[in-house]
Motif scaffolding. Sequence first.
Motif, mmCIF file in Angstrom:
data_model
loop_
_atom_site.group_PDB
_atom_site.id
_atom_site.type_symbol
_atom_site.label_atom_id
_atom_site.label_comp_id
_atom_site.label_asym_id
_atom_site.label_seq_id
_atom_site.Cartn_x
_atom_site.Cartn_y
_atom_site.Cartn_z
ATOM 1 N N UNK A 213 10.855 1.717 2.046
ATOM 2 C CA UNK A 213 9.761 2.088 1.152
ATOM 3 C C UNK A 213 9.096 3.331 1.715
ATOM 4 N N UNK A 214 8.392 4.065 0.854
ATOM 5 C CA UNK A 214 7.896 5.359 1.306
ATOM 6 C C UNK A 214 6.783 5.230 2.341
ATOM 7 N N UNK A 215 6.571 6.274 3.086
ATOM 8 C CA UNK A 215 5.326 6.399 3.849
ATOM 9 C C UNK A 215 4.876 7.845 3.732
ATOM 10 N N UNK A 216 3.586 8.042 3.919
ATOM 11 C CA UNK A 216 3.014 9.346 3.584
ATOM 12 C C UNK A 216 3.520 10.443 4.506
ATOM 13 N N UNK A 217 3.734 10.125 5.767
ATOM 14 C CA UNK A 217 4.246 11.157 6.674
ATOM 15 C C UNK A 217 5.617 11.634 6.207
ATOM 16 N N UNK A 218 6.472 10.718 5.812
ATOM 17 C CA UNK A 218 7.798 11.109 5.335
ATOM 18 C C UNK A 218 7.683 11.919 4.044
ATOM 19 N N UNK B 142 0.820 -1.196 0.000
ATOM 20 C CA UNK B 142 0.000 0.000 0.000
ATOM 21 C C UNK B 142 0.860 1.254 0.000
ATOM 22 N N UNK B 143 2.008 1.181 0.649
ATOM 23 C CA UNK B 143 2.875 2.356 0.672
ATOM 24 C C UNK B 143 3.756 2.459 -0.567
ATOM 25 N N UNK B 144 4.134 1.323 -1.119
ATOM 26 C CA UNK B 144 5.010 1.335 -2.286
ATOM 27 C C UNK B 144 4.234 1.647 -3.571
ATOM 28 N N UNK B 145 3.073 1.055 -3.679
ATOM 29 C CA UNK B 145 2.325 1.184 -4.933
ATOM 30 C C UNK B 145 1.094 2.066 -4.812
ATOM 31 N N UNK B 146 0.654 2.296 -3.614
ATOM 32 C CA UNK B 146 -0.538 3.103 -3.443
ATOM 33 C C UNK B 146 -0.205 4.513 -3.008
ATOM 34 N N UNK B 147 -1.215 5.228 -2.605
ATOM 35 C CA UNK B 147 -1.023 6.590 -2.126
ATOM 36 C C UNK B 147 -1.933 6.803 -0.920
ATOM 37 N N UNK B 148 -1.619 6.126 0.186
ATOM 38 C CA UNK B 148 -2.511 6.191 1.335
ATOM 39 C C UNK B 148 -2.430 7.549 2.020
#
Lengths: 405, 577
Positions: free
Chosen positions: B395-400, B77-83
């Motif tokens: 992998x990314x996270x939205x807060x970062x 969800x974090x790598x491929x999505x945009x939560x």
Amino acid sequence: MFMVATLAAAAVSLSATRVSAQATRADEAEQARQEKAQSLEPHHRSAVERLLFTLEDDLLLERLLEPPRGLHLRLGGIGEGSGFGVGPAVRYNVPQFDVKASAAYSMKKYAIGEAAIRFPGTIGQNDYIRRRGPYVELYGRWRDAPQEDFFGLGPNSVLANRTNFAITDTLGRVTGGYQRGKFTGGVELGYLDVSTGAGEDPRMPSTDTVFPATALPGFEARPSFLIIEPFIHYATRDRARSKRSGGEYRLSAAQYDDRTTQNSFRRWDADLRQYIGFQKDTRSIALRAWAAGTTADEGNAVPFYLQPALGGPSGLRGYRSFRFRDRSALLLQAEYRWRINEFVSGALFYDTGAVAPTLRDLGRLERNYGFGLRAGGRMGSAFRLDFALGGREGRRYLLRFDDAF
Amino acid sequence: MRSKRAVWFVAVIAGGVIGAGSLTAQSPQPRQGGPLDSPSAVKQFRSDDPLAVDNDSVADASSVKEVELSEGFDLLVNQFGSPGDRTARRAVNVNTIDEVPNSSWFTNRIGVRDLTIAEIVRGANTFEPAEARNWQEWTIVGGKGFGGFQPGFRAERPGDPGRVYQLEVDPRLHPRLSTGAEFIGTLVYHAAGYNVEDFYLIKVRPENLTISDKATIKDPSGERKYTTRDLANVLSVAATDAEGYVYLSAQRRTDGDDLGHFQYHGTRSDDPNDIYPHEHRRELRGNRVFGAWLNHDDSRALNTRNVRIKAGGRNYVRHYMHDFGAILGSGTRFPDPAISNHEYFIEQGASVRQLFTLGLSTPKPLRTDGPDDMPPSVGWFESTTFEPELWKANYPNTAFLNLRPDDAFWAARLVSRFSDEAIQAMVGSAGYDDPVAAAYLARTLIERRDKIARVWLNGVNPIVDVTLSPTGVLAFTNAAVQARVASHGTYTISWGRFDNSAGTVSEVSVERQTEPRGAVPASLMVGHGYITVTIWSQHAEQPGWSQPVRVFFRNDAAGWTTVGLDRLTSGPAAPSQ
């Protein structure tokens, strides 16, 4: 006046909720929390998330495919050219011993049943934990391969002569070995009973209808071998799968003593693999040299189905499995592997090799090159897709669930 | 760190599709301000501004249930999505002076006062870390279970009956690679203000580890009795010292009900106190800066914990940062690969480039030779190629991804508050028997701290600690100068009166200073109410300073109180005097 314009509209930090000027900031936040408290909902997980969590939390894949104990599924491993096979397996693993038994049947009607018990057990062993000391393994196998390819013996066999034959063998083996760190050595004592017959693949003729008996040593016989095979193995590679550095070397020599017919022979194998990692181990060069030779005892012949063979996913990838057979074989392989991302790596490979009556007789080397993609992670590849080009017999595409070498 | 096998499984699925779909390669660059920085709402201070404490235990959280997250799903969800919400906006949980109030997420420590060395190295621990050296007797009560990549087990000790500790080992050739890193990470995060659990470093002789008759371990075939063989398997991979002591860490579980993890986006729908989207919480955005400093590439939801705390007859959820075993140069079971912290697991552009160049397109960190003296206890951790703004987690996270310059500044200021002595003390207490390793690690942390300060303290106008004395003397600090990563420039200061009812400003005068101080015009000193000062900092070498800081003071019985500070990211140019 810019200041009036900008200041008049600066964002209030703590909440977008507007409340009266008399309310404190804390009141505002508390109000929001109390409002939320009136409409709480259970945390929702999507079906995909629930499924993945179950797979992870219960280790379902491991439980299904490779549990330390119990009934599980066996995928493949019947033998080269057998096609996709599946079957039940059972395993029991305690510190004192490992027991495993399995059977499988493939889409090409190959069948296998095998069982092994090993003392002491290998529970908990991994790439970091190598056992020290002696071990003993008892192993038994029955295998039926109804349509194994045969193209003729020697380096000059031709693709057009593709035939198939059936082979059924039963193997019983005792291995006594000793492990110490990177070194393993031991002796295998075995009994192998082999019978051959007409191939069942309807797309091509049976081997015995194309090749004369003189070109098929051991075909009409039903040899029963007593085998003694000492071996040594030394491994410095960094990990068991998707190796990037170090080496792995195995030498063995076997005496096949035919108790019923005239097919006694000796065989030796040398399999040397070296891995050279560079650029912080994100690239590596993998090299392999494999050579094998057989020598029939006086008045005997080496059965063609026990002669070294080249071709297929673990050998010359540009050629079919068992494409070349003879009493000796040499295979040289090189791969350049590079990291594409954490889960995918690429490979450029070059394979060359040949069969011949003896290594001194080796003539023209067959060769192919190609490109591959490997999916997996730091702990190993899950599968590989290899595109082999440049062989004399066209392109070949391979999907395998193992490492090339 | 939980087992990577599950991640690996998901990755296999995902890995085959490089170049396909919406492979996320989101920029790690701090986001500039967006619409919410533009005038849209009237500023109005409340009587309790600036809020020092966000009381997020006010509503009862008895109904919160434990939710364990799926590693694979979190990656997907974090790598491929945009939560979550990617709106470019100021962090929503900061108070009116742009600071993070204390809450169940964060407690201001080093940011608001000078911590003593003893306080820093004590951390959150119930017991003195030095005392842990005497903890020699342990009874194993279970295996680690599936979770956890690092070998270990669960055990109790006689001096703390009924309390379960999780003990973990270091790789055989790398003493303190993981446990030392985790100890340092725990201290840093605690001093910064995050919640962490008790964490100790111990050394134990194998014969002092006994197995309880009731100890069990769970493997893929189910639960079974924990055996001496299981212990032997752990110890066989463990680093030991010359006298046969095993290097171990001991994490003491926190009181309270384990509620699983929090995510770096959204809020928990069953927690009434969780009202600020996590991707807009400053301390979670700012965690990227700490991640960069410490190479915390494993900073993800799975390495957090929610714990229900019972206090004062009420339940609330406290949020912990958890599991720092893969920071610095550690990959827990082995040194971290050099490419870690430079790339996400999957990046579309990099993957395609690697694929079609056959690996000849080499990422910069791989082209650069690292220092030759990286000791085995440290792993691949260096400052030479370190570029803070380019650092990436696994992998990314939205807060970062939502990190803005003001968030980065806030966190970088906390980082810069760790003195050389504090860093050396933390490393010194982390059990490295190799003095070369300890010296190297401390030096590298200091160098990386300075790089962070240089980049992110200069990314905005670094004015902090603005005060107005009763006699009308304005004083402020330039955080970049204070951190010795810049020199003073000139300061243009504009004074005005602020009408808190209307939210309007009447400009009064402008002055220019070469020192961080000013003087309020006499006309503004009269009567109660609010005055405002806008400060521009000018420095030829610091373009990031160009935006003004606007500060508000309220005159009340206590004198002039600083009630507001806006670190604008798109403000007007400085006026001429």
